[in-house]
Design an enzyme around this catalytic site. Structure first.
Site, PDB file in Angstrom:
ATOM      1  N   LEU A  11     -12.585  11.337   6.128  1.00 50.74           N
ATOM      2  CA  LEU A  11     -12.879  10.377   7.256  1.00 50.74           C
ATOM      3  C   LEU A  11     -11.897   9.295   7.317  1.00 50.74           C
ATOM      4  O   LEU A  11     -11.604   8.384   6.416  1.00 50.74           O
ATOM      5  CB  LEU A  11     -14.213   9.597   7.305  1.00 50.74           C
ATOM      6  CG  LEU A  11     -15.453  10.454   7.053  1.00 50.74           C
ATOM      7  CD1 LEU A  11     -16.721   9.594   7.217  1.00 50.74           C
ATOM      8  CD2 LEU A  11     -15.595  11.322   8.202  1.00 50.74           C
ATOM      9  N   ARG A  18     -10.669  -5.038   9.329  1.00 48.24           N
ATOM     10  CA  ARG A  18     -10.637  -5.966   8.324  1.00 48.24           C
ATOM     11  C   ARG A  18      -9.149  -6.165   7.555  1.00 48.24           C
ATOM     12  O   ARG A  18      -8.821  -7.153   6.795  1.00 48.24           O
ATOM     13  CB  ARG A  18     -11.845  -5.676   7.236  1.00 48.24           C
ATOM     14  CG  ARG A  18     -13.087  -6.000   7.914  1.00 48.24           C
ATOM     15  CD  ARG A  18     -14.234  -5.478   7.091  1.00 48.24           C
ATOM     16  NE  ARG A  18     -14.457  -3.922   7.097  1.00 48.24           N
ATOM     17  CZ  ARG A  18     -15.385  -3.302   6.807  1.00 48.24           C
ATOM     18  NH1 ARG A  18     -16.372  -4.050   5.849  1.00 48.24           N
ATOM     19  NH2 ARG A  18     -15.733  -2.135   7.008  1.00 48.24           N
ATOM     20  N   LYS A  25      -5.582   1.343   8.439  1.00 47.89           N
ATOM     21  CA  LYS A  25      -5.769   0.970   6.913  1.00 47.89           C
ATOM     22  C   LYS A  25      -5.690   2.342   6.198  1.00 47.89           C
ATOM     23  O   LYS A  25      -4.986   1.859   5.149  1.00 47.89           O
ATOM     24  CB  LYS A  25      -7.212   0.969   7.008  1.00 47.89           C
ATOM     25  CG  LYS A  25      -7.860   0.772   5.486  1.00 47.89           C
ATOM     26  CD  LYS A  25      -9.188   0.176   5.696  1.00 47.89           C
ATOM     27  CE  LYS A  25     -10.464   1.184   6.046  1.00 47.89           C
ATOM     28  NZ  LYS A  25     -11.759   0.732   5.798  1.00 47.89           N
ATOM     29  N   ASP A 109     -10.547   5.615   2.951  1.00 45.32           N
ATOM     30  CA  ASP A 109     -10.320   4.363   1.991  1.00 45.32           C
ATOM     31  C   ASP A 109     -10.886   4.334   0.717  1.00 45.32           C
ATOM     32  O   ASP A 109     -11.261   3.220   0.311  1.00 45.32           O
ATOM     33  CB  ASP A 109     -10.916   3.128   3.264  1.00 45.32           C
ATOM     34  CG  ASP A 109     -12.423   3.483   3.378  1.00 45.32           C
ATOM     35  OD1 ASP A 109     -12.928   4.233   3.181  1.00 45.32           O
ATOM     36  OD2 ASP A 109     -12.892   2.534   3.916  1.00 45.32           O
ATOM     37  N   TYR A 372      32.777  -4.268  -6.129  1.00 41.61           N
ATOM     38  CA  TYR A 372      32.173  -3.636  -4.999  1.00 41.61           C
ATOM     39  C   TYR A 372      32.894  -1.997  -5.004  1.00 41.61           C
ATOM     40  O   TYR A 372      33.913  -1.953  -4.802  1.00 41.61           O
ATOM     41  CB  TYR A 372      32.205  -4.234  -3.698  1.00 41.61           C
ATOM     42  CG  TYR A 372      31.696  -3.283  -2.571  1.00 41.61           C
ATOM     43  CD1 TYR A 372      30.448  -2.875  -2.461  1.00 41.61           C
ATOM     44  CD2 TYR A 372      32.494  -2.756  -1.622  1.00 41.61           C
ATOM     45  CE1 TYR A 372      30.030  -1.891  -1.794  1.00 41.61           C
ATOM     46  CE2 TYR A 372      32.192  -1.951  -0.712  1.00 41.61           C
ATOM     47  CZ  TYR A 372      30.712  -1.522  -0.791  1.00 41.61           C
ATOM     48  OH  TYR A 372      30.144  -0.532   0.036  1.00 41.61           O
ATOM     49  N   ASN A 383      38.989   2.761 -16.046  1.00 44.67           N
ATOM     50  CA  ASN A 383      38.040   1.555 -16.292  1.00 44.67           C
ATOM     51  C   ASN A 383      38.872   0.730 -14.847  1.00 44.67           C
ATOM     52  O   ASN A 383      39.865   0.687 -14.604  1.00 44.67           O
ATOM     53  CB  ASN A 383      38.826   0.799 -17.483  1.00 44.67           C
ATOM     54  CG  ASN A 383      37.890  -0.513 -17.584  1.00 44.67           C
ATOM     55  OD1 ASN A 383      36.868  -0.451 -18.220  1.00 44.67           O
ATOM     56  ND2 ASN A 383      38.741  -1.566 -17.208  1.00 44.67           N
ATOM     57  N   ALA A 386      37.941  -6.168 -13.546  1.00 42.08           N
ATOM     58  CA  ALA A 386      37.134  -7.079 -13.261  1.00 42.08           C
ATOM     59  C   ALA A 386      37.741  -7.629 -11.542  1.00 42.08           C
ATOM     60  O   ALA A 386      38.834  -7.776 -11.355  1.00 42.08           O
ATOM     61  CB  ALA A 386      36.990  -8.337 -14.212  1.00 42.08           C
ATOM     62  N   ALA A 429      47.448  -6.500 -12.216  1.00 39.99           N
ATOM     63  CA  ALA A 429      46.589  -7.537 -11.847  1.00 39.99           C
ATOM     64  C   ALA A 429      47.047  -7.984 -10.320  1.00 39.99           C
ATOM     65  O   ALA A 429      47.939  -8.006 -10.242  1.00 39.99           O
ATOM     66  CB  ALA A 429      46.422  -8.568 -12.945  1.00 39.99           C
TER      67      ALA A 429
HETATM   68  C1  UD1 Z   1     -19.370   3.343   4.999  1.00 39.33           C
HETATM   69  C2  UD1 Z   1     -20.947   3.564   4.604  1.00 39.33           C
HETATM   70  C3  UD1 Z   1     -21.626   2.740   3.778  1.00 39.33           C
HETATM   71  C4  UD1 Z   1     -20.790   2.822   2.539  1.00 39.33           C
HETATM   72  C5  UD1 Z   1     -19.214   2.661   2.723  1.00 39.33           C
HETATM   73  C6  UD1 Z   1     -18.611   2.989   1.180  1.00 39.33           C
HETATM   74  C7  UD1 Z   1     -21.537   4.333   7.044  1.00 39.33           C
HETATM   75  C8  UD1 Z   1     -22.244   3.834   8.237  1.00 39.33           C
HETATM   76  N1  UD1 Z   1     -21.597   3.476   6.216  1.00 39.33           N
HETATM   77  O1  UD1 Z   1     -19.431   1.915   5.350  1.00 39.33           O
HETATM   78  O2  UD1 Z   1     -22.866   3.079   3.715  1.00 39.33           O
HETATM   79  O3  UD1 Z   1     -21.533   1.747   1.459  1.00 39.33           O
HETATM   80  O4  UD1 Z   1     -18.956   3.374   3.605  1.00 39.33           O
HETATM   81  O5  UD1 Z   1     -17.473   2.631   1.290  1.00 39.33           O
HETATM   82  O6  UD1 Z   1     -21.066   5.655   6.764  1.00 39.33           O
HETATM   83  N2  UD1 Z   1     -14.560   5.952  10.077  1.00 39.33           N
HETATM   84  C9  UD1 Z   1     -14.257   7.138  11.108  1.00 39.33           C
HETATM   85  N3  UD1 Z   1     -14.703   6.939  12.227  1.00 39.33           N
HETATM   86  C10 UD1 Z   1     -15.643   5.933  12.488  1.00 39.33           C
HETATM   87  C11 UD1 Z   1     -15.681   4.958  11.905  1.00 39.33           C
HETATM   88  C12 UD1 Z   1     -15.425   5.083  10.546  1.00 39.33           C
HETATM   89  O7  UD1 Z   1     -13.546   8.144  10.634  1.00 39.33           O
HETATM   90  O8  UD1 Z   1     -15.974   5.962  13.746  1.00 39.33           O
HETATM   91  C13 UD1 Z   1     -13.927   6.191   8.704  1.00 39.33           C
HETATM   92  C14 UD1 Z   1     -13.003   5.043   8.269  1.00 39.33           C
HETATM   93  O9  UD1 Z   1     -11.663   5.300   8.803  1.00 39.33           O
HETATM   94  C15 UD1 Z   1     -13.196   4.978   6.891  1.00 39.33           C
HETATM   95  C16 UD1 Z   1     -14.509   5.567   6.747  1.00 39.33           C
HETATM   96  O10 UD1 Z   1     -14.809   6.459   7.843  1.00 39.33           O
HETATM   97  O11 UD1 Z   1     -12.245   5.836   6.223  1.00 39.33           O
HETATM   98  C17 UD1 Z   1     -15.614   4.435   6.374  1.00 39.33           C
HETATM   99  O12 UD1 Z   1     -15.673   3.617   7.340  1.00 39.33           O
HETATM  100  P1  UD1 Z   1     -15.798   2.105   7.171  1.00 39.33           P
HETATM  101  O13 UD1 Z   1     -15.943   1.428   8.637  1.00 39.33           O
HETATM  102  O14 UD1 Z   1     -15.017   1.710   6.359  1.00 39.33           O
HETATM  103  O15 UD1 Z   1     -17.344   2.186   6.551  1.00 39.33           O
HETATM  104  P2  UD1 Z   1     -18.008   0.981   5.763  1.00 39.33           P
HETATM  105  O16 UD1 Z   1     -18.512  -0.192   6.760  1.00 39.33           O
HETATM  106  O17 UD1 Z   1     -17.105   0.626   4.671  1.00 39.33           O
HETATM  107 CA    CA Z   2     -15.137   1.319   4.115  1.00 42.79          CA
END
Ligand code: UD1
Ligand code: CA
Length: 474
Positions: A11, A18, A25, A109, A372, A383, A386, A429
């Site tokens: 994912l 954030r 990210k 992530d 340089y 050599n 300097a 020199a």
């Molecule tokens: C998610 C989990 C949470 C878990 C946490 C662990 C869900 C609803 N929640 O929360 O239970 O404790 O991860 O790290 O799954 N992403 C997509 N498409 C989207 C949204 C997110 O691909 O529409 C991807 C993000 O890029 C990321 C990952 O999914 O790599 C997690 O998304 P993020 O928004 O960070 O979820 P959390 O709030 O951390």
């Molecule tokens: Ca996350």
């Protein structure tokens, strides 16, 4: 490695708000790779038949990276429906309709998750008749994570997102790591039933777990012992915490492999770096990218090495080195700046306050002080005096210089390129060398020196210099 009946969905479509960044990210760097690079490297090592990164935010940038470094993966594009559940649904669309193996879901992530952990999760999943197996951990600070709700007998009930949790559920320390194994067909069916009636209005993957249970399927949640492996990165504070932990682990692995690291806390080693036995790293050293250091070399204190090779037994002290090669037994620094294309031969020297660029310096040749050297080739055993400048730029174009072997150039020379100095030649020199010098010649163009008698006494009367001169004469 044979291909397993396995798909891995990664994912990576979220924006990562954030992070407060223009860079998505999963493209933020950790130990020399983007977060996504760590996760895709792990996913690829599982030997799955399909590795499916799901992307949406900044898709051009991510596509370019994935195609360059993980060309065998199958990119899926998430549509405008938000949430991890929707992301997985879009990922599954990349699989053949009759795919009925296991689907591992990981997160772009969560960069430290390793192959043994996923393989153990997969084994536990395949050991019983489970529709889903969820990886969990017990967090010191569970805030932000989904919580794992269990019955009194310990059996799994559901995952509740932080923002949807009751006060009582917020007390739960066991969290969803965001890593799962699913049965493909059951996952597909359950995702169709997931709604978005939650605090974020998103289609949560986490809802699949309770839906499967409601259908009479088995779901297990297994806790991991090493929390770092499932640390998720949502902001830059977490990024630096995970970076420090990963760096400590990298340093420890190299120490166990025979590298002396005096101060691991101030020594930063990218995951892509290679080190030989008996290398010594002194404090404040940063080894980046595709750098390598040969056996017995000493690097530091305070050296930055980027995509550069250091030969066996070489020493590099307080220097900044980019895309360069330092030969065996050579010495660099303190205070040297090696720019791309520097190639220092065996036992050569680039010394204090010396800058080099696109410069091939032969075995045993030395540029010891305040110089340089740009766009130049220097033979062996020469050599450079300097304070020498290789004047490579005429204001419009760059030109190169060629210095032979066993040449001795005087201090404070300027070599006006293009120029050639033959083997065994000398320069005096202060020479501004504008014409090529043949082998064995001495080049000099300094005007004869004139000393004007009593100039200070007559032209600067009353000064301390004049008084000192008068006193010396008396
Ligand atoms: C998610 C989990 C949470 C878990 C946490 C662990 C869900 C609803 N929640 O929360 O239970 O404790 O991860 O790290 O799954 N992403 C997509 N498409 C989207 C949204 C997110 O691909 O529409 C991807 C993000 O890029 C990321 C990952 O999914 O790599 C997690 O998304 P993020 O928004 O960070 O979820 P959390 O709030 O951390
Ligand atoms: Ca996350």
């Amino acid at each position: 490695m044979g291909e397993k009946h396995l798909a891995v969905v990664v994912l990576a479509a979220g924006e990562g708000t954030r992070m407060r960044s223009k860079t998505p990210k999963v493209m933020h760097e950790l130990a020399g790779l983007p977060l996504l690079g760590h996760v895709l490297a792990t996913a690829t090592s599982l030997g799955a038949s399909h590795v499916i990164p799901v992307i949406r935010h900044k898709r051009e940038l991510l596509t370019e990276y994935i195609n360059a470094y993980f060309p065998t993966s199958n990119i899926a594009h998430q549509d405008e429906i938000p949430g991890t559940g929707r992301a997985v649904e879009c990922g599954l669309a990349q699989l053949p309709a009759d795919f009925d193996g296991a689907v591992v879901v990981t997160s772009g992530d969560v960069p430290l998750l390793d192959v043994p952990t996923i393989e153990a999760l997969l084994d536990a999943h395949l050991a019983g008749d489970f529709a889903a197996t969820i990886l969990t951990s017990f967090a010191d600070d569970p805030s932000g994570y989904g919580r794992i709700v269990r019955k009194a007998d310990g059996s799994f009930v559901q995952i509740v997102e932080h923002r949807d949790a009751t006060d009582e559920q917020l007390e739960i320390a066991e969290i969803n790591a965001g890593i799962y194994v699913f049965d493909a067909a059951k996952l597909r069916a359950a995702l169709q039933k997931v709604g978005s009636h939650n605090a974020q209005g998103e289609k949560y993957l986490t809802d699949v777990a309770s839906l499967l249970l409601a259908d009479g399927d088995s779901v297990q949640a297994l806790a991991i012992a090493d929390n770092w492996l499932v640390a998720g990165i949502n902001d830059r504070v977490q990024l630096s915490e995970v970076a420090a932990e990963l760096n400590q682990r990298i340093c420890e692995a190299w120490q166990m492999a025979g590298v002396t690291i005096q101060d691991p806390a101030s020594t930063w080693i990218d995951i892509t770096v290679q080190l030989g036995e008996d290398v010594t790293l002194l404090p404040g050293t940063h080894l980046k990218g595709f750098s390598s250091i040969g056996e017995g070399a000493t690097v530091g204190p305070e050296v930055v090495l980027i995509d550069s090779q250091v030969g066996e037994r070489a020493t590099v002290v307080k220097s900044h080195v980019t895309a360069s090669k330092i030969g065996a037994g050579a010495s660099v620094g303190p205070f040297s700046y090696l720019r791309p294309g520097t190639d220092l031969g065996a036992d050569g020297k680039i010394g204090t306050f010396v800058e080099t660029k696109n410069a091939k310096i032969g075995a045993g040749s030395k540029v010891p002080h305040l110089s340089y050297v740009g766009d130049a080739e220097i033979g062996e055993g020469s050599n450079i005096g300097a304070g020498t400048i290789f004047a490579n730029y005429d204001g419009v174009a760059k030109h190169s210089s060629k210095i032979g072997s066993h040449v001795r150039t005087g201090s404070h020379n300027v070599f006006v390129a293009p120029i050639t100095i033959g083997d065994g030649a000398y320069t005096a020199a202060g020479t501004v060398v504008r014409r090529s010098v043949a082998p064995g010649e001495l080049a000099m163009n300094v005007a004869p020196q004139r000393n004007l008698a009593d100039w200070v006494i007559s032209k600067r009367p009353g000064t301390q210099a004049a008084e000192a001169a008068q006193k010396a004469k008396n």
